[in-house]
Design an enzyme around this catalytic site. Structure first.
Site, PDB file in Angstrom:
ATOM      1  N   TYR A 128      -1.718  -0.251  10.166  1.00 36.56           N
ATOM      2  CA  TYR A 128      -1.992  -0.826   8.783  1.00 36.56           C
ATOM      3  C   TYR A 128      -1.052  -0.719   7.865  1.00 36.56           C
ATOM      4  CZ  TYR A 128      -3.757  -0.692   3.755  1.00 36.56           C
ATOM      5  OH  TYR A 128      -3.846  -1.611   2.477  1.00 36.56           O
ATOM      6  N   SER A 160       1.129  -1.467   0.160  1.00 39.59           N
ATOM      7  CA  SER A 160       0.009   0.500   0.369  1.00 39.59           C
ATOM      8  C   SER A 160       0.970   1.035  -0.149  1.00 39.59           C
ATOM      9  CB  SER A 160      -0.824  -0.080   1.356  1.00 39.59           C
ATOM     10  OG  SER A 160      -1.391   0.961   2.073  1.00 39.59           O
TER      11      SER A 160
HETATM   12  N1  LIG Z   1      -8.264  -0.194  -2.402  1.00 39.43           N
HETATM   13  C1  LIG Z   1      -7.744   0.701  -2.452  1.00 39.43           C
HETATM   14  O1  LIG Z   1      -7.651   1.866  -2.177  1.00 39.43           O
HETATM   15  C2  LIG Z   1      -6.407   0.186  -1.509  1.00 39.43           C
HETATM   16  C3  LIG Z   1      -5.094   0.694  -1.469  1.00 39.43           C
HETATM   17  C4  LIG Z   1      -3.800   0.001  -0.934  1.00 39.43           C
HETATM   18  C5  LIG Z   1      -3.971  -0.951  -0.864  1.00 39.43           C
HETATM   19  N2  LIG Z   1      -4.397  -1.806  -0.735  1.00 39.43           N
HETATM   20  C6  LIG Z   1      -4.693  -3.193  -1.003  1.00 39.43           C
HETATM   21  O2  LIG Z   1      -5.136  -3.991  -1.743  1.00 39.43           O
HETATM   22  C7  LIG Z   1      -6.047  -5.561  -1.299  1.00 39.43           C
HETATM   23  C8  LIG Z   1      -6.980  -5.073  -1.568  1.00 39.43           C
HETATM   24  O3  LIG Z   1      -8.158  -4.097  -0.812  1.00 39.43           O
HETATM   25  P1  LIG Z   1      -9.772  -3.495  -2.028  1.00 39.43           P
HETATM   26  O4  LIG Z   1      -9.864  -2.413  -1.917  1.00 39.43           O
HETATM   27  O5  LIG Z   1      -9.864  -4.743  -2.418  1.00 39.43           O
HETATM   28  O6  LIG Z   1      -9.702  -4.571  -0.612  1.00 39.43           O
HETATM   29  P2  LIG Z   1     -11.377  -5.257   0.335  1.00 39.43           P
HETATM   30  O7  LIG Z   1     -11.331  -4.795   1.866  1.00 39.43           O
HETATM   31  O8  LIG Z   1     -12.772  -4.927  -0.719  1.00 39.43           O
HETATM   32  O9  LIG Z   1     -11.038  -6.838   0.126  1.00 39.43           O
HETATM   33  C9  LIG Z   1     -10.558  -7.575   0.932  1.00 39.43           C
HETATM   34  C10 LIG Z   1     -11.182  -8.656   1.216  1.00 39.43           C
HETATM   35  O10 LIG Z   1     -10.243  -9.336   1.771  1.00 39.43           O
HETATM   36  C11 LIG Z   1     -11.013 -10.631   2.666  1.00 39.43           C
HETATM   37  N3  LIG Z   1     -10.914 -10.663   3.468  1.00 39.43           N
HETATM   38  C12 LIG Z   1      -9.642  -9.899   4.872  1.00 39.43           C
HETATM   39  N4  LIG Z   1      -9.170 -11.127   5.494  1.00 39.43           N
HETATM   40  C13 LIG Z   1      -9.461 -11.958   5.846  1.00 39.43           C
HETATM   41  C14 LIG Z   1      -8.895 -13.231   5.909  1.00 39.43           C
HETATM   42  N5  LIG Z   1      -7.846 -13.231   7.343  1.00 39.43           N
HETATM   43  N6  LIG Z   1      -8.915 -14.810   4.860  1.00 39.43           N
HETATM   44  C15 LIG Z   1      -9.992 -13.911   3.913  1.00 39.43           C
HETATM   45  N7  LIG Z   1     -10.568 -13.428   3.296  1.00 39.43           N
HETATM   46  C16 LIG Z   1      -9.707 -11.776   3.868  1.00 39.43           C
HETATM   47  C17 LIG Z   1     -12.263  -9.144   2.752  1.00 39.43           C
HETATM   48  O11 LIG Z   1     -13.427 -10.072   3.091  1.00 39.43           O
HETATM   49  C18 LIG Z   1     -12.575  -8.486   1.639  1.00 39.43           C
HETATM   50  O12 LIG Z   1     -13.567  -9.077   0.952  1.00 39.43           O
HETATM   51  C19 LIG Z   1      -5.693  -5.009   0.052  1.00 39.43           C
HETATM   52  O13 LIG Z   1      -5.231  -6.142   0.973  1.00 39.43           O
HETATM   53  C20 LIG Z   1      -5.862  -3.801   0.554  1.00 39.43           C
HETATM   54  O14 LIG Z   1      -5.169  -3.750   1.650  1.00 39.43           O
HETATM   55  C21 LIG Z   1      -6.221  -1.224  -1.481  1.00 39.43           C
END
Ligand SMILES: NC(=O)c1ccc[n+]([C@@H]2O[C@H](COP(=O)([O-])OP(=O)(O)OC[C@H]3O[C@@H](n4cnc5c(N)ncnc54)[C@H](O)[C@@H]3O)[C@@H](O)[C@H]2O)c1
Length: 349
Positions: free
Chosen positions: A166, A141
């Site tokens: 985080y 991130s």
């Molecule tokens: N969306 C953004 O702007 C952004 C920015 C930086 C980093 N990220 C990273 O990208 C990745 C995806 O982000 P996103 O926006 O799709 O988030 P999101 O929350 O929509 O998707 C994450 C999914 O993982 C599942 N999950 C969480 N913990 C879990 C576990 N222990 N076991 C199994 N499933 C689990 C959740 O139910 C969720 O559906 C994440 O790692 C997030 O930290 C996202």
């Protein structure tokens, strides 16, 4: 988006498949010939119905009716059931998008981050090692840049000053992945995403919260009195970048300069890339574009800076561009209008 590439029936495990980015990637890969194994624990951090609907979208997609999609409702923390999944499916590529996301939530709920992002991540990478995964890609991130204020953020910078748990867990993921790449030659790539938005986006993020509040005639919460700058990245640009990276695992670097180690490089097959729009937008400009797309003016409630948050993010994506010959490019005008169209249609408002 184009759907031309053939994954030649590669078996790809996507964790967090019911999430915003994971569901979009699963659909894309299925349409392009991969076998996709989706894993998600469908936790209630935000509306579970949206997660289930994303899975329905994947399942209703006509092209995956030929048994190329399997979904497991499970948690990364369950090592033995995760091991069974690897054993049953023998994936060759793993894309880890499951995590406890969100900066603000980590202040109140540190345990969720320790469990998913540290225990879960460690389980997964250990299985990647045991099963000889050809490429392990994981979401880091922009939050790893923490207290850095020099812009734009480059992978060459030191990232040793996290300002949220985080961000610290994401940085820990990068370090754990590097150690596995070094010890076991596990090719792994960490992606520092910068504020991703678009259709099927996350209800805890600003665009979603603002859109809902504006439509409901409620005030939007503008932190740091609007003095915020963000590099907003459209979901399709993320998916295209992932597509170009999946079959390009990093290789060992024999010319690594051990005496002047650059944080950006390694001898091990491990790489890190920023994925952002490289075009930071003042938050109030973002709100203005949203107001235009909705045709409604927002009531703004100006609030102080929230702890754990940073004032600005701005990605230098030259490393990514050089490696995959692609630069995220969707304008916020176009991205926001696509989001608003999806939101109105999905929620019938
Ligand atoms: N969306 C953004 O702007 C952004 C920015 C930086 C980093 N990220 C990273 O990208 C990745 C995806 O982000 P996103 O926006 O799709 O988030 P999101 O929350 O929509 O998707 C994450 C999914 O993982 C599942 N999950 C969480 N913990 C879990 C576990 N222990 N076991 C199994 N499933 C689990 C959740 O139910 C969720 O559906 C994440 O790692 C997030 O930290 C996202």
């Amino acid at each position: 988006m184009d759907h031309k590439k053939n994954y030649n029936e590669q078996i790809i495990l996507i964790t967090g498949a019911a999430g915003f980015i994971g569901a979009a990637l699963s659909q894309y890969l299925l349409k392009n010939g991969a076998y996709v194994i989706g894993l998600d624990n469908l936790n209630d951090y935000y509306d579970i119905n949206l997660k289930k609907e994303r899975i329905n979208q994947i399942e209703n997609s006509i092209l995956n009716s030929n048994g190329k999609w399997k979904f497991y409702k499970d948690s990364l923390e369950n090592f033995y059931s995760l091991e069974k999944l690897f054993d049953e499916n023998k994936p060759s590529i793993v894309v880890n998008l499951a995590a406890q996301a969100g900066v603000r939530y980590s202040i109140e709920n540190p345990q969720a981050y320790i469990q998913s992002n540290l225990v879960g991540f460690s389980n997964l990478i250990e299985l990647c090692r045991n099963y000889g995964i050809e490429h392990f890609i994981y979401a880091s991130s922009s939050s790893v840049y923490g207290g850095n204020v020099k812009m734009p953020f480059s992978e060459k910078m030191s990232v040793d000053h996290p300002v949220s748990l985080y961000g610290a867990t994401k940085r820990a993921n990068e370090l754990i992945a590097h150690s596995y790449s070094s010890l076991y030659s596990l090719p792994s790539t960490g992606l520092r995403f910068f504020t991703v938005y678009g259709p099927w986006g996350r209800p805890d993020m600003a665009l979603f919260l603002f859109t809902k509040a504006i439509i409901d005639g409620k005030p939007i919460k503008v932190f740091n009195n609007g003095e915020m700058i963000r590099d907003f990245t459209y979901i399709d640009d993320i998916i295209i970048s992932l597509d170009k990276l999946i079959n390009k695992p990093p290789i060992q670097n024999k010319s690594f300069d051990y005496l002047n180690p650059n944080p950006d490089e390694s001898w091990a097959p491990h790489a890190i890339y920023n994925i952002g729009n490289s075009c930071p937008i003042p938050l109030l400009k973002y709100v203005e574009e949203l107001e235009k797309a909705l045709g409604i003016n927002a009531f703004k409630e100006y609030l102080p800076m929230q702890s754990g948050d940073v004032k600005a993010t701005f990605s230098d994506t030259s490393k990514l561009e050089k490696f995959i010959n692609y630069k995220p490019k969707t304008s916020i005008k176009s991205g926001i209008s696509k989001f608003v169209r999806w939101y109105r249609n999905y929620y019938k408002v």
